[in-house]
Design a protein around this motif. Structure first.
Motif, PDB file in Angstrom:
ATOM      1  N   GLN A  90      -9.871   1.933 -18.851  1.00  0.00           N
ATOM      2  CA  GLN A  90      -8.844   0.928 -19.081  1.00  0.00           C
ATOM      3  C   GLN A  90      -7.713   1.031 -18.067  1.00  0.00           C
ATOM      4  OE1 GLN A  90      -7.863   1.660 -23.166  1.00  0.00           O
ATOM      5  NE2 GLN A  90      -9.798   0.833 -23.934  1.00  0.00           N
ATOM      6  N   VAL A  91      -7.379   2.269 -17.689  1.00  0.00           N
ATOM      7  CA  VAL A  91      -6.376   2.467 -16.643  1.00  0.00           C
ATOM      8  C   VAL A  91      -6.961   2.112 -15.282  1.00  0.00           C
ATOM      9  CG1 VAL A  91      -4.982   4.191 -15.415  1.00  0.00           C
ATOM     10  CG2 VAL A  91      -5.132   4.263 -17.913  1.00  0.00           C
ATOM     11  N   TRP A  92      -8.200   2.522 -15.047  1.00  0.00           N
ATOM     12  CA  TRP A  92      -8.796   2.403 -13.709  1.00  0.00           C
ATOM     13  C   TRP A  92      -9.102   0.965 -13.307  1.00  0.00           C
ATOM     14  CZ3 TRP A  92      -7.532   6.155 -10.960  1.00  0.00           C
ATOM     15  CH2 TRP A  92      -8.123   6.384  -9.715  1.00  0.00           C
ATOM     16  N   ARG A  93      -9.403   0.114 -14.280  1.00  0.00           N
ATOM     17  CA  ARG A  93      -9.674  -1.281 -13.900  1.00  0.00           C
ATOM     18  C   ARG A  93      -8.413  -1.938 -13.348  1.00  0.00           C
ATOM     19  NH1 ARG A  93     -10.982  -3.538 -20.010  1.00  0.00           N
ATOM     20  NH2 ARG A  93      -8.864  -3.380 -20.854  1.00  0.00           N
ATOM     21  N   TRP A  94      -7.236  -1.583 -13.918  1.00  0.00           N
ATOM     22  CA  TRP A  94      -5.973  -2.085 -13.367  1.00  0.00           C
ATOM     23  C   TRP A  94      -5.680  -1.444 -12.020  1.00  0.00           C
ATOM     24  CZ3 TRP A  94      -3.806  -6.310 -14.956  1.00  0.00           C
ATOM     25  CH2 TRP A  94      -3.977  -6.726 -16.276  1.00  0.00           C
ATOM     26  N   HIS A  95      -6.005  -0.166 -11.901  1.00  0.00           N
ATOM     27  CA  HIS A  95      -5.781   0.550 -10.647  1.00  0.00           C
ATOM     28  C   HIS A  95      -6.598  -0.085  -9.510  1.00  0.00           C
ATOM     29  CE1 HIS A  95      -4.722   4.081  -8.224  1.00  0.00           C
ATOM     30  NE2 HIS A  95      -5.970   4.080  -7.798  1.00  0.00           N
ATOM     31  N   LEU A  96      -7.869  -0.349  -9.763  1.00  0.00           N
ATOM     32  CA  LEU A  96      -8.718  -0.960  -8.739  1.00  0.00           C
ATOM     33  C   LEU A  96      -8.274  -2.377  -8.421  1.00  0.00           C
ATOM     34  CD1 LEU A  96     -12.270   0.305  -9.820  1.00  0.00           C
ATOM     35  CD2 LEU A  96     -10.848   1.134  -7.951  1.00  0.00           C
ATOM     36  N   LEU A  97      -7.823  -3.120  -9.423  1.00  0.00           N
ATOM     37  CA  LEU A  97      -7.330  -4.478  -9.182  1.00  0.00           C
ATOM     38  C   LEU A  97      -6.095  -4.456  -8.287  1.00  0.00           C
ATOM     39  CD1 LEU A  97      -7.353  -7.524  -9.693  1.00  0.00           C
ATOM     40  CD2 LEU A  97      -6.044  -7.111 -11.799  1.00  0.00           C
ATOM     41  N   LEU A  98      -5.174  -3.533  -8.565  1.00  0.00           N
ATOM     42  CA  LEU A  98      -3.982  -3.390  -7.719  1.00  0.00           C
ATOM     43  C   LEU A  98      -4.360  -3.001  -6.297  1.00  0.00           C
ATOM     44  CD1 LEU A  98      -1.694  -1.496 -10.260  1.00  0.00           C
ATOM     45  CD2 LEU A  98      -1.202  -3.749  -9.290  1.00  0.00           C
ATOM     46  N   ASN A  99      -5.341  -2.123  -6.167  1.00  0.00           N
ATOM     47  CA  ASN A  99      -5.804  -1.693  -4.842  1.00  0.00           C
ATOM     48  C   ASN A  99      -6.392  -2.875  -4.077  1.00  0.00           C
ATOM     49  OD1 ASN A  99      -7.401   1.434  -3.852  1.00  0.00           O
ATOM     50  ND2 ASN A  99      -6.761  -0.283  -2.594  1.00  0.00           N
ATOM     51  N   LEU A 100      -7.177  -3.685  -4.774  1.00  0.00           N
ATOM     52  CA  LEU A 100      -7.785  -4.869  -4.151  1.00  0.00           C
ATOM     53  C   LEU A 100      -6.718  -5.871  -3.726  1.00  0.00           C
ATOM     54  CD1 LEU A 100     -10.536  -6.113  -3.456  1.00  0.00           C
ATOM     55  CD2 LEU A 100     -10.524  -7.201  -5.707  1.00  0.00           C
ATOM     56  N   LEU A 101      -5.709  -6.090  -4.570  1.00  0.00           N
ATOM     57  CA  LEU A 101      -4.615  -7.005  -4.238  1.00  0.00           C
ATOM     58  C   LEU A 101      -3.830  -6.495  -3.033  1.00  0.00           C
ATOM     59  CD1 LEU A 101      -3.255  -7.909  -7.803  1.00  0.00           C
ATOM     60  CD2 LEU A 101      -4.473  -9.421  -6.223  1.00  0.00           C
ATOM     61  N   LEU A 102      -3.597  -5.193  -2.986  1.00  0.00           N
ATOM     62  CA  LEU A 102      -2.866  -4.600  -1.871  1.00  0.00           C
ATOM     63  C   LEU A 102      -3.636  -4.759  -0.568  1.00  0.00           C
ATOM     64  CD1 LEU A 102      -0.490  -2.937  -0.788  1.00  0.00           C
ATOM     65  CD2 LEU A 102      -1.717  -0.872  -1.475  1.00  0.00           C
ATOM     66  N   LEU A 103      -4.931  -4.494  -0.613  1.00  0.00           N
ATOM     67  CA  LEU A 103      -5.758  -4.642   0.587  1.00  0.00           C
ATOM     68  C   LEU A 103      -5.779  -6.087   1.048  1.00  0.00           C
ATOM     69  CD1 LEU A 103      -7.621  -3.194   2.582  1.00  0.00           C
ATOM     70  CD2 LEU A 103      -9.529  -3.661   1.032  1.00  0.00           C
ATOM     71  N   ALA A 104      -5.896  -7.011   0.100  1.00  0.00           N
ATOM     72  CA  ALA A 104      -5.889  -8.434   0.462  1.00  0.00           C
ATOM     73  C   ALA A 104      -4.553  -8.830   1.077  1.00  0.00           C
ATOM     74  CB  ALA A 104      -6.177  -9.279  -0.781  1.00  0.00           C
ATOM     75  N   LEU A 105      -3.454  -8.323   0.516  1.00  0.00           N
ATOM     76  CA  LEU A 105      -2.123  -8.621   1.033  1.00  0.00           C
ATOM     77  C   LEU A 105      -1.995  -8.226   2.499  1.00  0.00           C
ATOM     78  CD1 LEU A 105       0.976  -9.324   0.383  1.00  0.00           C
ATOM     79  CD2 LEU A 105       1.230  -6.859   0.089  1.00  0.00           C
ATOM     80  N   LEU A 106      -2.574  -7.088   2.869  1.00  0.00           N
ATOM     81  CA  LEU A 106      -2.437  -6.567   4.221  1.00  0.00           C
ATOM     82  C   LEU A 106      -3.193  -7.392   5.261  1.00  0.00           C
ATOM     83  CD1 LEU A 106      -2.667  -2.730   3.495  1.00  0.00           C
ATOM     84  CD2 LEU A 106      -0.623  -4.102   3.931  1.00  0.00           C
ATOM     85  N   PHE A 107      -4.042  -8.295   4.809  1.00  0.00           N
ATOM     86  CA  PHE A 107      -4.777  -9.165   5.730  1.00  0.00           C
ATOM     87  C   PHE A 107      -4.286 -10.611   5.662  1.00  0.00           C
ATOM     88  CE2 PHE A 107      -7.688  -5.587   5.513  1.00  0.00           C
ATOM     89  CZ  PHE A 107      -8.119  -5.476   6.818  1.00  0.00           C
ATOM     90  N   THR A 108      -3.128 -10.818   5.034  1.00  0.00           N
ATOM     91  CA  THR A 108      -2.530 -12.157   4.953  1.00  0.00           C
ATOM     92  C   THR A 108      -1.175 -12.143   5.662  1.00  0.00           C
ATOM     93  OG1 THR A 108      -1.274 -11.757   2.913  1.00  0.00           O
ATOM     94  CG2 THR A 108      -3.602 -12.414   2.677  1.00  0.00           C
ATOM     95  N   PRO A 109      -0.590 -13.326   5.898  1.00  0.00           N
ATOM     96  CA  PRO A 109       0.747 -13.367   6.514  1.00  0.00           C
ATOM     97  C   PRO A 109       1.816 -12.631   5.709  1.00  0.00           C
ATOM     98  CG  PRO A 109      -0.282 -15.531   6.632  1.00  0.00           C
ATOM     99  CD  PRO A 109      -1.171 -14.680   5.772  1.00  0.00           C
ATOM    100  N   LEU A 110       1.535 -12.374   4.432  1.00  0.00           N
ATOM    101  CA  LEU A 110       2.504 -11.662   3.588  1.00  0.00           C
ATOM    102  C   LEU A 110       2.523 -10.163   3.855  1.00  0.00           C
ATOM    103  CD1 LEU A 110       1.994 -13.414   0.126  1.00  0.00           C
ATOM    104  CD2 LEU A 110       3.992 -13.583   1.613  1.00  0.00           C
ATOM    105  N   HIS A 111       1.675  -9.688   4.798  1.00  0.00           N
ATOM    106  CA  HIS A 111       1.624  -8.249   5.052  1.00  0.00           C
ATOM    107  C   HIS A 111       2.955  -7.700   5.568  1.00  0.00           C
ATOM    108  CE1 HIS A 111       1.070  -9.618   9.230  1.00  0.00           C
ATOM    109  NE2 HIS A 111       1.553  -8.447   9.563  1.00  0.00           N
ATOM    110  N   SER A 112       3.785  -8.578   6.108  1.00  0.00           N
ATOM    111  CA  SER A 112       5.088  -8.143   6.617  1.00  0.00           C
ATOM    112  C   SER A 112       6.157  -8.079   5.533  1.00  0.00           C
ATOM    113  CB  SER A 112       5.557  -9.072   7.740  1.00  0.00           C
ATOM    114  OG  SER A 112       5.668 -10.402   7.265  1.00  0.00           O
TER     115      SER A 112
END
Length: 285
Positions: A90-112
């Motif tokens: 239950q904790v890890w599914r949120w952890h992986l979702l946050l990790n995925l969102l962070l990785l996606a953020l770093l490849f968008t214009p919002l990375h700055s």
């Protein structure tokens, strides 16, 4: 399987801690826009990618250990059961979702966007707190232990990631005054060290019922001792550099080596923590 779990925990903790700490310390040391932005952004993408892969690997290893079968770790229905019905899942599914969102953020214009990076990496770091010994207690005691662990991880992450940024600065030609950078770093470092020591002592006291587990040279207590020795060596190097801050610009080679060694000792301490998380923190009389 235990060795694989320790390695996976070590890798995951290290990259998550450094991501958060680097983004906290970079603006404190250099301000908003510098020549370090591009290489740090590239490293951050790699760290976030490694975090996601090691996070998935951690889930697979936990599933395999729960079921006693490597085959079950790759069965979608078994993975769904672990994610839905266990506290870790239950904790890890949120952890992986946050990790995925962070990785996606770093490849968008919002990375700055520094606020977004800090928020997502901070939440990613915080969701490591309930994993392992943080989940040993129930009720308010358990919540307070998790909160204490969040503060502990925040201090460790800021220190470790800050050292990574400092190493990157010292390895590159930079117009900034090294003396000023070290003064800023050490100024924040005092608070981080205090927070790290206090929360670490609270963790040991709550988990073992004593200020130090026994026997001293066995199991949990031995690995904890190794961690303390590594952190003590880091503090010694930090104090040495602080005392020699006036002539730091005339001894750049020694300063680079000292800061890099301090950073590597910190990574070694994280390795010790990764092993500690697989050991029962019990007092043996």
């Amino acid at each position: 399987m235990t060795s694989a779990m320790v390695l996976c925990r070590f890798l995951h903790f290290t990259v998550v801690l450094m991501l958060f700490g680097a983004w906290i310390f970079k603006p404190l040391l250099l301000g908003r826009e510098t020549a370090l932005d591009r290489p740090l952004a590239r490293i951050s993408r790699w760290l976030a990618g490694v975090a996601l892969l090691s996070g998935v690997g951690w889930l697979l290893l936990i599933t395999a250990s729960m079921t006693g079968s490597w085959t079950a770790a790759f069965d979608p229905s078994t993975l769904e059961l672990v994610l839905d019905k266990t506290f870790f899942g239950q904790v890890w599914r949120w952890h992986l979702l946050l990790n995925l969102l962070l990785l996606a953020l770093l490849f968008t214009p919002l990375h700055s966007s520094l606020p977004w990076r800090i928020v997502l990496s901070g939440l990613l770091l915080a969701t490591l707190a309930p994993v392992g010994h943080g989940a040993m207690l129930d009720g308010n005691a358990g919540r307070l232990l998790i909160l204490n662990q969040v503060i502990h991880l925040t201090c460790v992450g800021a220190w470790l990631g800050g050292l990574m940024v400092l190493v990157m600065i010292l390895l590159r030609p930079d117009p900034h005054s090294v003396k000023a950078l070290l003064q800023r770093f050490s100024g924040v470092g005092y608070a981080l060290v205090a927070g790290l020591l206090i929360t670490g002592l609270i963790n040991v006291r709550v988990l073992t019922g004593a200020f130090w587990p026994t026997p001293l040279l066995s199991g949990f207590a031995l690995i904890l001792l190794i961690k303390v020795v590594l952190v003590g060596a880091m503090l010694g190097l930090a104090l040495f550099n602080r005392l020699r801050i006036r002539d730091c610009e005339r001894r750049m080679t020694a300063l680079r080596a000292s800061v890099m060694l301090e950073w590597l000792l910190g990574i070694g301490a994280v390795a010790a923590v990764s092993l500690l998380g697989t050991l029962p923190p019990m007092i043996i009389n």
